[in-house]
Design a protein around this motif. Structure first.
Motif, PDB file in Angstrom:
ATOM      1  N   GLY A  80       9.463   7.262   7.927  1.00 28.96           N
ATOM      2  CA  GLY A  80      10.307   8.449   8.157  1.00 28.96           C
ATOM      3  C   GLY A  80      11.169   8.800   6.955  1.00 28.96           C
ATOM      4  O   GLY A  80      11.734   9.892   6.885  1.00 28.96           O
ATOM      5  N   THR A  81      11.289   7.866   6.015  1.00 26.14           N
ATOM      6  CA  THR A  81      12.078   8.171   4.813  1.00 26.14           C
ATOM      7  C   THR A  81      11.172   8.130   3.580  1.00 26.14           C
ATOM      8  O   THR A  81      10.784   9.154   3.033  1.00 26.14           O
ATOM      9  CB  THR A  81      13.261   7.187   4.651  1.00 26.14           C
ATOM     10  N   ARG A  82      10.759   6.895   3.212  1.00 26.34           N
ATOM     11  CA  ARG A  82       9.919   6.787   2.013  1.00 26.34           C
ATOM     12  C   ARG A  82       8.429   6.795   2.324  1.00 26.34           C
ATOM     13  O   ARG A  82       7.599   6.822   1.419  1.00 26.34           O
ATOM     14  CB  ARG A  82      10.291   5.512   1.250  1.00 26.34           C
ATOM     15  N   LEU A  83       8.095   6.684   3.608  1.00 26.38           N
ATOM     16  CA  LEU A  83       6.672   6.619   3.959  1.00 26.38           C
ATOM     17  C   LEU A  83       6.414   7.327   5.285  1.00 26.38           C
ATOM     18  O   LEU A  83       7.208   7.192   6.216  1.00 26.38           O
ATOM     19  CB  LEU A  83       6.250   5.150   4.066  1.00 26.38           C
ATOM     20  N   ASP A  84       5.343   8.104   5.340  1.00 26.27           N
ATOM     21  CA  ASP A  84       4.909   8.628   6.635  1.00 26.27           C
ATOM     22  C   ASP A  84       3.384   8.699   6.676  1.00 26.27           C
ATOM     23  O   ASP A  84       2.722   8.611   5.634  1.00 26.27           O
ATOM     24  CB  ASP A  84       5.554   9.989   6.940  1.00 26.27           C
ATOM     25  N   ALA A  85       2.855   8.804   7.903  1.00 28.63           N
ATOM     26  CA  ALA A  85       1.396   8.868   8.074  1.00 28.63           C
ATOM     27  C   ALA A  85       1.031  10.252   8.591  1.00 28.63           C
ATOM     28  O   ALA A  85       1.819  10.888   9.292  1.00 28.63           O
ATOM     29  CB  ALA A  85       0.959   7.796   9.062  1.00 28.63           C
ATOM     30  N   THR A  86      -0.170  10.699   8.244  1.00 23.93           N
ATOM     31  CA  THR A  86      -0.571  12.062   8.634  1.00 23.93           C
ATOM     32  C   THR A  86      -2.089  12.168   8.788  1.00 23.93           C
ATOM     33  O   THR A  86      -2.845  11.373   8.222  1.00 23.93           O
ATOM     34  CB  THR A  86      -0.085  13.088   7.575  1.00 23.93           C
ATOM     35  N   LEU A  87      -2.488  13.201   9.564  1.00 23.94           N
ATOM     36  CA  LEU A  87      -3.906  13.557   9.662  1.00 23.94           C
ATOM     37  C   LEU A  87      -4.221  14.750   8.752  1.00 23.94           C
ATOM     38  O   LEU A  87      -5.368  15.148   8.619  1.00 23.94           O
ATOM     39  CB  LEU A  87      -4.231  13.964  11.108  1.00 23.94           C
ATOM     40  N   ASP A  88      -3.170  15.298   8.148  1.00 24.16           N
ATOM     41  CA  ASP A  88      -3.279  16.550   7.393  1.00 24.16           C
ATOM     42  C   ASP A  88      -3.573  16.273   5.909  1.00 24.16           C
ATOM     43  O   ASP A  88      -2.732  15.752   5.177  1.00 24.16           O
ATOM     44  CB  ASP A  88      -1.941  17.299   7.546  1.00 24.16           C
ATOM     45  N   ASP A  89      -4.788  16.624   5.483  1.00 22.45           N
ATOM     46  CA  ASP A  89      -5.180  16.252   4.113  1.00 22.45           C
ATOM     47  C   ASP A  89      -4.621  17.183   3.027  1.00 22.45           C
ATOM     48  O   ASP A  89      -4.987  17.048   1.858  1.00 22.45           O
ATOM     49  CB  ASP A  89      -6.703  16.091   3.993  1.00 22.45           C
ATOM     50  N   THR A  90      -3.733  18.097   3.376  1.00 17.06           N
ATOM     51  CA  THR A  90      -3.136  18.928   2.315  1.00 17.06           C
ATOM     52  C   THR A  90      -2.258  18.090   1.390  1.00 17.06           C
ATOM     53  O   THR A  90      -1.977  18.486   0.266  1.00 17.06           O
ATOM     54  CB  THR A  90      -2.296  20.110   2.892  1.00 17.06           C
ATOM     55  N   CYS A  91      -1.852  16.904   1.856  1.00 17.44           N
ATOM     56  CA  CYS A  91      -1.031  16.017   1.013  1.00 17.44           C
ATOM     57  C   CYS A  91      -1.782  15.618  -0.274  1.00 17.44           C
ATOM     58  O   CYS A  91      -1.162  15.282  -1.286  1.00 17.44           O
ATOM     59  CB  CYS A  91      -0.597  14.768   1.782  1.00 17.44           C
ATOM     60  N   ILE A  92      -3.113  15.688  -0.234  1.00 21.94           N
ATOM     61  CA  ILE A  92      -3.906  15.271  -1.409  1.00 21.94           C
ATOM     62  C   ILE A  92      -3.624  16.190  -2.610  1.00 21.94           C
ATOM     63  O   ILE A  92      -3.576  15.737  -3.761  1.00 21.94           O
ATOM     64  CB  ILE A  92      -5.422  15.309  -1.065  1.00 21.94           C
ATOM     65  N   ALA A  93      -3.419  17.468  -2.305  1.00 21.56           N
ATOM     66  CA  ALA A  93      -3.293  18.467  -3.372  1.00 21.56           C
ATOM     67  C   ALA A  93      -2.065  18.257  -4.252  1.00 21.56           C
ATOM     68  O   ALA A  93      -2.061  18.665  -5.416  1.00 21.56           O
ATOM     69  CB  ALA A  93      -3.272  19.866  -2.761  1.00 21.56           C
ATOM     70  N   THR A  94      -1.037  17.610  -3.713  1.00 20.98           N
ATOM     71  CA  THR A  94       0.197  17.468  -4.498  1.00 20.98           C
ATOM     72  C   THR A  94       0.357  16.060  -5.087  1.00 20.98           C
ATOM     73  O   THR A  94       1.295  15.809  -5.854  1.00 20.98           O
ATOM     74  CB  THR A  94       1.422  17.767  -3.609  1.00 20.98           C
ATOM     75  N   ALA A  95      -0.562  15.154  -4.727  1.00 16.06           N
ATOM     76  CA  ALA A  95      -0.389  13.750  -5.140  1.00 16.06           C
ATOM     77  C   ALA A  95      -0.740  13.538  -6.614  1.00 16.06           C
ATOM     78  O   ALA A  95      -1.736  14.081  -7.110  1.00 16.06           O
ATOM     79  CB  ALA A  95      -1.262  12.857  -4.272  1.00 16.06           C
ATOM     80  N   ASP A  96       0.077  12.733  -7.303  1.00 16.62           N
ATOM     81  CA  ASP A  96      -0.262  12.330  -8.675  1.00 16.62           C
ATOM     82  C   ASP A  96      -1.304  11.220  -8.639  1.00 16.62           C
ATOM     83  O   ASP A  96      -2.108  11.069  -9.557  1.00 16.62           O
ATOM     84  CB  ASP A  96       0.982  11.807  -9.399  1.00 16.62           C
ATOM     85  N   THR A  97      -1.239  10.403  -7.580  1.00 17.05           N
ATOM     86  CA  THR A  97      -2.196   9.301  -7.425  1.00 17.05           C
ATOM     87  C   THR A  97      -2.721   9.294  -5.999  1.00 17.05           C
ATOM     88  O   THR A  97      -1.948   9.409  -5.051  1.00 17.05           O
ATOM     89  CB  THR A  97      -1.493   7.938  -7.686  1.00 17.05           C
ATOM     90  N   LEU A 110     -12.024  14.805  -4.339  1.00 17.32           N
ATOM     91  CA  LEU A 110     -12.152  15.455  -5.651  1.00 17.32           C
ATOM     92  C   LEU A 110     -11.917  16.964  -5.558  1.00 17.32           C
ATOM     93  O   LEU A 110     -11.290  17.563  -6.426  1.00 17.32           O
ATOM     94  CB  LEU A 110     -13.538  15.188  -6.245  1.00 17.32           C
ATOM     95  N   GLU A 111     -12.420  17.555  -4.462  1.00 20.61           N
ATOM     96  CA  GLU A 111     -12.226  19.005  -4.274  1.00 20.61           C
ATOM     97  C   GLU A 111     -10.751  19.369  -4.184  1.00 20.61           C
ATOM     98  O   GLU A 111     -10.333  20.432  -4.617  1.00 20.61           O
ATOM     99  CB  GLU A 111     -12.889  19.457  -2.963  1.00 20.61           C
ATOM    100  N   ARG A 112      -9.967  18.473  -3.586  1.00 26.41           N
ATOM    101  CA  ARG A 112      -8.572  18.819  -3.277  1.00 26.41           C
ATOM    102  C   ARG A 112      -7.561  18.305  -4.293  1.00 26.41           C
ATOM    103  O   ARG A 112      -6.444  18.803  -4.355  1.00 26.41           O
ATOM    104  CB  ARG A 112      -8.206  18.259  -1.892  1.00 26.41           C
ATOM    105  N   MET A 113      -7.940  17.317  -5.070  1.00 23.19           N
ATOM    106  CA  MET A 113      -6.940  16.701  -5.965  1.00 23.19           C
ATOM    107  C   MET A 113      -6.572  17.626  -7.114  1.00 23.19           C
ATOM    108  O   MET A 113      -7.390  18.407  -7.586  1.00 23.19           O
ATOM    109  CB  MET A 113      -7.485  15.374  -6.532  1.00 23.19           C
TER     110      MET A 113
END
Ligand SMILES: NC(=O)c1ccc[n+]([C@@H]2O[C@H](COP(=O)([O-])OP(=O)(O)OC[C@H]3O[C@@H](n4cnc5c(N)ncnc54)[C@H](O)[C@@H]3O)[C@@H](O)[C@H]2O)c1
Length: 376
Positions: A35-52, A80-83
């Motif tokens: 809830g602060t430094r870590l959360d889990a999701t089913l939503d793969d839009t998080c891939i687009a903003t990740a550095d790693t 690869l499509e989303r990163m």
């Protein structure tokens, strides 16, 4: 940090501060960060903003025991499509040798500019938090920049980083698991050999390991199972063009231990006996029943015994019964996983005990005693 998964129950579990499997110390740590430094999701839009992006999907063998590559590659394609450009993609699953090259080539075919590294997970299930910081981390990449980024990433958690080429690293991971599997097979082979002659294997084991440093690596016999060791030996066997003779021998021995146990019980008129298996997880103190040999043992016994009662304090399975019921109703008790909580159990003298691990040193192995008296 975001954990992306396709299983809603696991995502929900983590977001409620619960670990979906037994892992020493993980529940306390999760509560501090969820809830602060870590959360889990089913939503793969998080891939687009990740550095790693670190991907660690399962890599099971198929129903014909062949390594699978397609599912992992499809997953990588989606990533690869989303990163974003120049982000680092870390392959952390145990993969069939050559998969990192496939992924690298795929990235170039798709005209994506992503850094790719292979950094295998080498922890033992249940001891991840302790081992992640203690064990050296192997990192591999085709490009110096990807190698450097992977090196920096894992330097956050551990002090020793070992750089290899991708194919070397893929083999290093498979060699690690196969080496362990082969060692268990040696112990299981010696156990079967000694017990077949009506001998107490552990008298010999104690004699050869006591104050004799060269035998320090002699593992105790027992079920060598779970989702990794057999699967990775099969992957290496496929890579070796099915000429991995030691690997195939190890598979026959380890997978044959339940059959040996049943053969040892036949002189006790199994058809009249109720048998209990204590421990259905694939290893001690785990709740993981994947590819557990206790289930193979159950299947074999169901053909020959009057009834088979299975129990485990951690495994979720509606077919299991409580420990008290298994102990009260069974005439034969077989240890299936040497859980620490079983250590203090004691049994009435009329029960037949089979304990491959010698987890219960005060109770002798009934089958071996019977063979001994037959041999006399
Ligand atoms: N479990 C261990 O302790 C361990 C140790 C060393 C290496 N490994 C290796 O790590 C890999 C994973 O093993 P595991 O036991 O954790 O497997 P697992 O099947 O238990 O876990 C994989 C997770 O990935 C999720 N998943 C599947 N497809 C996905 C997708 N497309 N996107 C997002 N999430 C997806 C699943 O829902 C599951 O939660 C394997 O290659 C294994 O050999 C595991």
């Amino acid at each position: 940090m975001t954990l992306l998964d396709i299983d809603p129950s696991k995502v929900d579990c983590v977001n409620h501060g619960q670990i979906p499997f037994r892992e020493e110390g993980a529940a306390d740590l999760l509560k501090q960060v969820v809830g602060t430094r870590l959360d889990a999701t089913l939503d793969d839009t998080c891939i687009a903003t990740a550095d790693t992006v670190i991907t660690v999907v399962g890599t099971p063998v198929d129903k014909h025991l062949n390594p699978t590559v397609n599912e992992l590659c499809e997953n990588v394609d989606r990533l690869l499509e989303r990163m974003k450009e120049d982000a680092l993609l870390v392959l952390r699953s145990t993969v069939y040798p050559g998969v990192t090259r496939l992924v690298y080539d795929r990235m170039q075919t798709l005209r994506r500019k992503v850094r790719i590294a292979f950094c295998p997970e080498r922890i033992s299930e249940g001891r991840a938090l302790e081992e992640l910081v203690k064990l050296p981390q192997i990192v591999a990449a085709f490009e110096p920049e990807a190698m450097e980024r992977a090196h920096q990433l894992f330097s956050i958690v551990t002090s020793t980083i070992i750089e290899l080429s991708p194919l070397e690293a893929e083999l290093a991971k498979l060699f690690t698991n196969c080496w362990r599997y082969l060692n268990f097979a040696i112990s299981n082979q010696f156990y079967i050999l000694a017990q077949s002659y009506g001998l107490d294997f552990y008298r010999i084991f104690d004699a050869v390991t006591r104050d004799y440093p060269r035998m320090r690596g002699f593992a105790r016999p027992g079920f060598a199972a779970g989702p990794c060791l057999l699967k990775d030996t099969l992957q290496l066997a496929a890579f070796a063009g099915n000429s991995f003779f030691m690997g195939h021998a190890a598979m026959l021995i380890n997978e044959g231990l339940p059959n040996f146990i049943v053969s040892q019980l036949r002189p006790f008129e199994l058809a009249k006996r109720k048998v209990a298996i204590l421990g259905m997880a694939f290893k001690a103190d785990s709740d993981d029943k994947r590819d557990s040999l206790s289930f193979k043992l159950r299947k074999l016994l169901e053909v020959e015994a009057r009834e088979v009662l299975c129990t485990d304090p951690y495994v979720q399975d509606s077919s299991l019964v409580p420990l008290e019921e298994a102990l009260a109703r069974a005439d034969v008790i077989i240890l299936g996983a040497p859980h620490s909580v079983y250590r203090q159990l004691s049994f009435p003298p009329d029960k037949i005990i089979i304990d491959v691990w010698k987890h219960w040193p005060d109770f002798s192995n009934a089958a071996q005693e019977k063979n001994q008296s037959a041999a006399r």
